[in-house]
Scaffold this active site. Structure first.
Site, PDB file in Angstrom:
ATOM      1  N   LYS A  93      -9.110  -4.669  11.751  1.00 17.65           N
ATOM      2  CA  LYS A  93      -7.965  -4.051  12.438  1.00 17.65           C
ATOM      3  C   LYS A  93      -7.763  -4.652  13.835  1.00 17.65           C
ATOM      4  CE  LYS A  93      -6.699  -1.174   9.183  1.00 17.65           C
ATOM      5  NZ  LYS A  93      -5.414  -1.361   8.489  1.00 17.65           N
ATOM      6  N   TYR A 152     -14.344  -2.916   9.061  1.00 17.91           N
ATOM      7  CA  TYR A 152     -12.968  -2.386   9.152  1.00 17.91           C
ATOM      8  C   TYR A 152     -12.419  -2.594  10.572  1.00 17.91           C
ATOM      9  CZ  TYR A 152      -9.325   1.301   8.744  1.00 17.91           C
ATOM     10  OH  TYR A 152      -8.159   2.021   8.726  1.00 17.91           O
ATOM     11  N   ALA A 153     -13.251  -2.314  11.565  1.00 17.23           N
ATOM     12  CA  ALA A 153     -12.814  -2.476  12.965  1.00 17.23           C
ATOM     13  C   ALA A 153     -12.504  -3.944  13.265  1.00 17.23           C
ATOM     14  CB  ALA A 153     -13.884  -1.952  13.915  1.00 17.23           C
ATOM     15  N   GLY A 169       0.831  -1.211   0.000  1.00 15.59           N
ATOM     16  CA  GLY A 169       0.000   0.000   0.000  1.00 15.59           C
ATOM     17  C   GLY A 169       0.855   1.247   0.000  1.00 15.59           C
TER      18      GLY A 169
HETATM   19  N1  NAD Z   1      -5.820   7.615   6.931  1.00 13.43           N
HETATM   20  C1  NAD Z   1      -6.243   7.299   8.132  1.00 13.43           C
HETATM   21  O1  NAD Z   1      -6.906   8.122   8.817  1.00 13.43           O
HETATM   22  C2  NAD Z   1      -5.906   5.967   8.728  1.00 13.43           C
HETATM   23  C3  NAD Z   1      -6.138   5.784  10.103  1.00 13.43           C
HETATM   24  C4  NAD Z   1      -5.843   4.555  10.655  1.00 13.43           C
HETATM   25  C5  NAD Z   1      -5.315   3.537   9.887  1.00 13.43           C
HETATM   26  N2  NAD Z   1      -5.098   3.746   8.560  1.00 13.43           N
HETATM   27  C6  NAD Z   1      -4.526   2.639   7.806  1.00 13.43           C
HETATM   28  O2  NAD Z   1      -3.362   3.074   7.144  1.00 13.43           O
HETATM   29  C7  NAD Z   1      -3.098   2.205   6.044  1.00 13.43           C
HETATM   30  C8  NAD Z   1      -2.754   3.045   4.839  1.00 13.43           C
HETATM   31  O3  NAD Z   1      -3.912   3.757   4.432  1.00 13.43           O
HETATM   32  P1  NAD Z   1      -3.870   5.291   4.003  1.00 13.43           P
HETATM   33  O4  NAD Z   1      -4.582   6.037   5.034  1.00 13.43           O
HETATM   34  O5  NAD Z   1      -2.489   5.689   3.662  1.00 13.43           O
HETATM   35  O6  NAD Z   1      -4.843   5.251   2.743  1.00 13.43           O
HETATM   36  P2  NAD Z   1      -4.528   5.359   1.174  1.00 13.43           P
HETATM   37  O7  NAD Z   1      -5.838   5.023   0.538  1.00 13.43           O
HETATM   38  O8  NAD Z   1      -3.930   6.676   0.892  1.00 13.43           O
HETATM   39  O9  NAD Z   1      -3.471   4.222   0.886  1.00 13.43           O
HETATM   40  C9  NAD Z   1      -3.832   2.858   0.813  1.00 13.43           C
HETATM   41  C10 NAD Z   1      -3.032   2.208  -0.296  1.00 13.43           C
HETATM   42  O10 NAD Z   1      -3.320   0.811  -0.281  1.00 13.43           O
HETATM   43  C11 NAD Z   1      -3.454   0.374  -1.613  1.00 13.43           C
HETATM   44  N3  NAD Z   1      -4.270  -0.836  -1.676  1.00 13.43           N
HETATM   45  C12 NAD Z   1      -5.622  -0.950  -1.487  1.00 13.43           C
HETATM   46  N4  NAD Z   1      -5.996  -2.217  -1.654  1.00 13.43           N
HETATM   47  C13 NAD Z   1      -4.873  -2.939  -1.934  1.00 13.43           C
HETATM   48  C14 NAD Z   1      -4.627  -4.302  -2.208  1.00 13.43           C
HETATM   49  N5  NAD Z   1      -5.619  -5.198  -2.236  1.00 13.43           N
HETATM   50  N6  NAD Z   1      -3.350  -4.687  -2.452  1.00 13.43           N
HETATM   51  C15 NAD Z   1      -2.348  -3.783  -2.437  1.00 13.43           C
HETATM   52  N7  NAD Z   1      -2.523  -2.478  -2.204  1.00 13.43           N
HETATM   53  C16 NAD Z   1      -3.772  -2.056  -1.943  1.00 13.43           C
HETATM   54  C17 NAD Z   1      -4.122   1.540  -2.332  1.00 13.43           C
HETATM   55  O11 NAD Z   1      -3.940   1.464  -3.737  1.00 13.43           O
HETATM   56  C18 NAD Z   1      -3.416   2.717  -1.692  1.00 13.43           C
HETATM   57  O12 NAD Z   1      -2.256   3.075  -2.401  1.00 13.43           O
HETATM   58  C19 NAD Z   1      -4.347   1.342   5.878  1.00 13.43           C
HETATM   59  O13 NAD Z   1      -4.112   0.060   6.419  1.00 13.43           O
HETATM   60  C20 NAD Z   1      -5.378   2.085   6.695  1.00 13.43           C
HETATM   61  O14 NAD Z   1      -6.382   1.230   7.159  1.00 13.43           O
HETATM   62  C21 NAD Z   1      -5.374   4.938   7.977  1.00 13.43           C
END
Ligand code: NAD
Length: 263
Positions: free
Chosen positions: A162, A158-159, A18
């Site tokens: 995680k 989602y919860a 990701g």
């Molecule tokens: N942004 C927030 O507020 C937040 C808070 C808590 C946790 N997170 C977690 O952080 C992590 C990163 O998310 P983010 O916030 O940077 O969002 P984002 O959407 O900017 O990045 C997520 C990335 O994951 C890639 N992706 C999605 N499905 C995929 C798959 N099946 N295989 C490979 N890549 C895949 C997407 O193409 C994207 O580039 C995630 O696990 C998310 O749950 C984010």
């Protein structure tokens, strides 16, 4: 003794999933800046290539790979190709994630399974593949979420993923500890990334900036520090957990949420 050397990753190889966007992109950048060769893996190859271009502009070493982390064979191939191409795997950041907002009373089995596959099963597949090739001193970091501490309407699948990821993190830590492999989690707070922005895009593709700003303001209010996170905030925690600086830390979750939860 220069403490900054404990955070260096020279000669190490890292895979970040990701990493085409948001927290994964920032993590890949920070790991590369610390000296690691980084495999930037994402479902969206173009975005992974953009991350690699940014790392190279900054003088780092990285390569892009397409992967669907929901596919166990693809995850295994990613790890195996990393080792055959770069000789080793020292750090795996299981970061790819998606969120589909829907009340649990309305979530269908396919959607629930997709959310679990991308966010949770990916951590199982990644951990298994990495465990087969990692040497003592290696580190696995799983991206969790502040949602492990809260229940909010519309985020149940989602919860579940995680919170399950937290359980996998701890159990992998117990099972791999005797082999010198550490497993930890980073639980970001609300961060301006693709996941948080896409919620405010309507069917016509319009991004509702005012609604986004209103939510960001509310989220900032949940932190004693009064702000929301930047992707770099979680990336620094990833670097700590990936490096020798955290060599006696395993089975732990770092909450990067400005104190919004203090479990
Ligand atoms: N942004 C927030 O507020 C937040 C808070 C808590 C946790 N997170 C977690 O952080 C992590 C990163 O998310 P983010 O916030 O940077 O969002 P984002 O959407 O900017 O990045 C997520 C990335 O994951 C890639 N992706 C999605 N499905 C995929 C798959 N099946 N295989 C490979 N890549 C895949 C997407 O193409 C994207 O580039 C995630 O696990 C998310 O749950 C984010």
């Amino acid at each position: 003794m220069d403490p900054s050397t404990a955070f260096r990753l020279d000669g190490r190889v890292a895979v970040v999933t990701g990493a085409g966007s948001g927290i994964g992109r920032a993590s890949a950048g920070v790991l590369a800046a610390a000296g690691a060769r980084v495999v930037v893996a994402d479902l969206d190859l173009q975005s992974a290539e953009a991350t690699v271009a940014g790392i190279k502009d900054d003088g780092g070493e990285a390569m892009a790979r397409r992967v669907d982390v929901a596919d166990p064979d693809a995850v295994t191939a990613l790890v195996d190709e990393t080792v055959s191409g770069l000789g080793r795997l020292d750090v795996l950041v299981n970061n790819a994630g998606i969120m589909i907002r829907r009340p649990l009373t309305e979530v269908g089995p396919e959607e629930f399974d997709r959310v679990l596959s991308v966010n949770l099963k990916s951590m199982l597949y990644g951990g298994q593949a990495a465990a087969r090739v990692m040497r003592p001193g290696s580190s696995i970091v799983n991206t969790l979420s502040t949602i492990i501490d809260f229940a909010t309407a519309g985020t149940g699948s989602y919860a579940a993923a995680k919170k399950g990821g937290e359980a996998l993190t701890r159990t992998f830590a117990v099972e791999l500890g005797p082999r010198g492999i550490r497993v930890n989690g980073v639980a970001p707070g609300w961060t301006d990334t693709g996941i948080t922005r896409e919620r405010h895009v309507d069917e016509s593709g319009r991004f509702w900036q005012d609604r986004f700003d209103e939510l960001a303001g509310r989220m900032a209010g949940s932190s004693p520090l009064g702000t929301v996170a930047e992707p770099l905030d979680s990336a620094y925690a990833v670097l700590y957990l990936a490096s020798e600086a955290s060599r006696f830390v395993t089975g732990h979750v770092i909450r990067v949420n400005g104190g919004a939860s203090m479990a």
